[in-house]
Each structure stands twice: as C-alpha cells, then as structure tokens.
Design a protein around this motif. Structure first.
Motif, mmCIF file in Angstrom:
data_model
loop_
_atom_site.group_PDB
_atom_site.id
_atom_site.type_symbol
_atom_site.label_atom_id
_atom_site.label_comp_id
_atom_site.label_asym_id
_atom_site.label_seq_id
_atom_site.Cartn_x
_atom_site.Cartn_y
_atom_site.Cartn_z
ATOM 1 N N ALA A 45 46.650 46.595 47.936
ATOM 2 C CA ALA A 45 46.916 46.235 46.538
ATOM 3 C C ALA A 45 47.813 45.018 46.481
ATOM 4 C CB ALA A 45 47.577 47.404 45.807
ATOM 5 N N GLY A 102 52.503 42.229 47.848
ATOM 6 C CA GLY A 102 51.471 43.252 47.903
ATOM 7 C C GLY A 102 51.927 44.446 48.719
ATOM 8 N N ARG A 152 49.228 51.032 45.037
ATOM 9 C CA ARG A 152 49.165 50.528 43.659
ATOM 10 C C ARG A 152 50.549 50.579 43.021
ATOM 11 N NH1 ARG A 152 44.717 50.423 39.769
ATOM 12 N NH2 ARG A 152 45.527 50.480 37.637
ATOM 13 N N ALA A 155 52.700 47.690 44.737
ATOM 14 C CA ALA A 155 52.176 46.337 44.893
ATOM 15 C C ALA A 155 53.066 45.273 44.263
ATOM 16 C CB ALA A 155 50.770 46.259 44.299
ATOM 17 N N TYR A 345 48.341 48.226 35.347
ATOM 18 C CA TYR A 345 47.238 47.294 35.580
ATOM 19 C C TYR A 345 46.042 47.673 34.725
ATOM 20 C CZ TYR A 345 50.186 46.445 39.614
ATOM 21 O OH TYR A 345 51.269 46.180 40.416
ATOM 22 N N GLU A 348 41.292 46.428 38.291
ATOM 23 C CA GLU A 348 41.423 46.386 39.742
ATOM 24 C C GLU A 348 40.154 45.756 40.295
ATOM 25 O OE1 GLU A 348 42.592 49.307 43.524
ATOM 26 O OE2 GLU A 348 42.726 50.019 41.457
ATOM 27 N N LEU A 373 44.929 43.553 39.415
ATOM 28 C CA LEU A 373 45.326 43.945 40.762
ATOM 29 C C LEU A 373 44.132 43.685 41.677
ATOM 30 C CD1 LEU A 373 47.749 45.465 42.220
ATOM 31 C CD2 LEU A 373 46.289 47.481 42.098
ATOM 32 N N ASN A 375 42.316 44.541 45.160
ATOM 33 C CA ASN A 375 42.241 45.491 46.269
ATOM 34 C C ASN A 375 41.273 44.917 47.303
ATOM 35 O OD1 ASN A 375 41.758 47.565 48.069
ATOM 36 N ND2 ASN A 375 41.752 49.180 46.503
#
Length: 378
Positions: A45, A102, A152, A155, A345, A348, A373, A375
């Motif tokens: 993340a 992150g 998450r 992050a 967020y 994602e 975000l 990933n």
C-alpha cells in the motif's frame, strides 16, 4: 535472491523529455539485496499525496495526455507548456521513481540485529520510490506497525501525520499562540483538527465549500470560515481576534489567500490598539507548504510591517528537531494510528491503473474527500 523474491520488479517512472513532454511508464528494475542495516519490503500500500503528484505530473498539461503502450506496460504522454519547461530543465532525460511513503512486509533483511528483528514484519517507511513492487530501506527509515494494523492502515504514516504534528510544534517553537490552516478539510486538515482539539491549540480552519464546513464541524472544530462566502474577511478577522492566531499554513500557495490571511491577522491585531503608521508590531507569518494553485502569491498593502511569508517543508522541520524530537512524533503516530492519524481512501488501484489517463486525471484533481491508494500487488 531466494526463489520467492524475483530478480526484477516493476516500478513506476516519470520522465521529462527534451521534446517538452512528460512520459509516465512502468520500468523493470533490479530488486536490490539488503546491506547490513537494510530491509527489503514487498509493497502492499502506498498513497498518492499532493507532494507525490509534484514529481509524478509536475507542470504537464493533462488535457493533452494520451495513452499508449500495452495493457501490461501502459504509457502516458502529456505536453509540458513551454514556459514550464524552464523549471523542469534539471530533470530532463532522467527517469525518476515516485512515491514518498508506503507500507508492506519485510521479505529480506541484512545481517544486523535491528534488520533481522524486522524480518517478516509489517512496516511503514519513508524515502521515495514506493510506487513499485519492492523497496529497500535502512532500518532507520521505517517503523514497525502495531498489532492489528494493516498495510492500508500504515501506508500514510509519515507525510500527513508528521506534517500535521509539525504545525503546532512550529507554532510553539516560534512563539505564536494559535494557527490558521487552509484546505482545512483535507485528510491532513482533519488530522490537524484532532491534534489541536486534544492539545488545546486554537485553530482557524479555512475551507471553500459548505460540505467541507460540515466535515470539520462533525470533528468538533470551533473556528471554520468559508473563503467563498461574502463575509469571508469579516468572519476571518473575528476568528483571528478571538484565537490570537498569528501563524498560518497555506496549502493553496498561489493567488490572494495568503495575503488575505496576513491582512486579517493585521486587522485583528489592531483591534483596540494604539495607532501606528507601521501597523501592529506583533509578528505575523504564513508558511506556504503546498501549491494547489500554481499562480503567483499576492500580498497586498495593509499587512503592516511585521509580517513574513515563506516556504515550508516537513524534511527541514524534522532535521531541525533532531532524533529525539522525531522519535517522539513517530511514537504518537503509532499510538494513535487508528484514531487521530487514520487515513481514508476512496479508491485502491494497481500500478497499471495508475497509468490510465482518466484515472490519472481523477487523482490529480486533488478533490477534498478523495484519496487514492496504490496496491502494487494487484
């Protein structure tokens, strides 16, 4: 590398071409082997902050953005206005990695006890180059996440939380009594309100929409003024007179807002004071820490002679307070990770998604309440 760690991995890159174009792409880079005090993190993340967009997009005109490449290796190209290329001259021809912070899992570690202690742990880190599948950092650049926290959750542990904490710390260090903050309903602004409420710091919040006022009222904010209201200056002066706030942090940067804050500070300081042709002797300062508006900053007459404005960068503040000061702030972030410093967020996305033109335009809009975000494992 072991069988579970590849020799190469994908990393998002931003390059300014001599032709006057920005190119965003995914590069295949070597996965580094940790030194004695290093760890290798598999990134799970990494947030898209305004500070990241400054490097990622720079001064490119995204209305000219075009999509090319393949589904697995998308490429975005956008024109950079000729006048903006002068500021980009130093980075022409350099393919630069992006992503300030992150979180992820430590999958390889150096031989030191500190590095080995983090093996297999979930950590959050700061140091750039996070928009990729792996990142190697020195152990001093990371924090182990507490039990129950996800990648998450962790992050965004550095940029927004430490910036928000730095504002009241700067206020105290420089002898001010209260704060003013613009773009105040942002993720960072919400954190700042929680900090100031808990610590008893007077905070004047400047927003531009009624729905942003509601976000802050629901948090318990007391002083909220709307810059789009006809009574903005009157409301701002009244709030500054009550709070005695003489230090501002401005995320907008360009346009009249910093000057309006200084003008209102001067008006509030002069209420009931003896007349002086030089204005109030009370020092008033506005730090510009963001550039949501890229136009020039305008400071009008009427601000007196005891005012100043300048740039503000978290890195410089952290250097100033030293290792002990940094450790104290980091501990507070970890202790309040899911309360004061919780980030929310709205989207994602994968590394490939980040290089979709429409998605890029969406996260580059920097709308209040929207935070993306990445990933890289998607």
């Amino acid at each position: 590398m072991s069988n579970s760690i590849p020799d190469t991995a994908l990393q998002l890159r931003s390059e300014v071409k001599s032709s006057g174009e920005l190119e965003l792409s995914l590069a295949e880079v070597s996965v580094p082997t940790p030194g004695e005090n290093d760890i290798l993190i598999r990134i799970a993340a990494t947030p898209i902050n305004p500070s990241d967009l400054g490097l990622l997009v720079g001064a490119a005109d995204l209305s000219t953005a075009t999509q090319s490449g393949t589904a697995d290796r998308p490429v975005i190209t956008a024109k950079i206005p000729e006048q903006a290329m002068r500021a980009m001259k130093a980075r022409v021809g350099q393919s630069l990695p992006v992503g300030n912070e992150g979180a992820g899992t430590v999958v390889a570690a150096g031989s030191s006890d500190a590095a080995q202690a983090l093996m297999g742990k979930l950590v959050t880190g700061l140091g750039g180059e996070f928009y990729g599948e792996y990142r190697m950092l020195n152990v001093a650049q990371v924090m182990e996440l507490p039990n129950g926290a996800s990648a998450r959750d962790g992050a965004s542990c550095f940029v927004n939380p430490l910036t928000a904490l730095s504002f009241p710390e700067t206020m105290r260090m420089e002898g001010h009594e209260g704060l003013v903050h613009t773009a105040a309903a942002s993720n960072l602004g919400q954190m700042l309100n929680k900090i100031c409420i808990a610590d008893g710091v007077p905070l004047v919040n400047i927003v531009r929409k009624p729905e942003q006022e509601k976000i802050l009222r629901d948090l318990g904010a007391k002083y909220i003024v709307n810059s789009s209201s006809d009574s903005f200056m009157k409301d701002l002066i009244a709030a500054l007179a009550e709070t005695k706030a003489t230090l501002g942090f401005d995320a907008i940067g360009g346009g009249p807002l910093a000057g309006q804050i200084l003008t209102a500070m001067e008006a509030a300081a002069n209420m009931g004071a003896e007349y002086s042709r030089y204005g109030s002797a009370k020092p008033k300062h506005v730090y510009i820490y963001g550039r949501l508006d890229m136009s020039p900053t305008t400071i009008p007459p009427g601000v007196g002679m005891a005012w100043s404005t300048g740039g503000y960068l978290l890195t410089y503040f952290l250097q100033k307070i030293g290792a002990e000061g940094r450790a104290k702030l980091r501990k507070r972030v970890m202790d309040e990770l899911k309360t004061t410093f919780a980030s929310h967020y709205t989207d994602e996305i994968s590394l490939k998604d980040a290089l979709n033109v429409e998605t890029l335009k969406s996260y580059n809009a920097k709308r209040t309440g929207e935070k993306f975000l990445i990933n890289p494992s998607f």
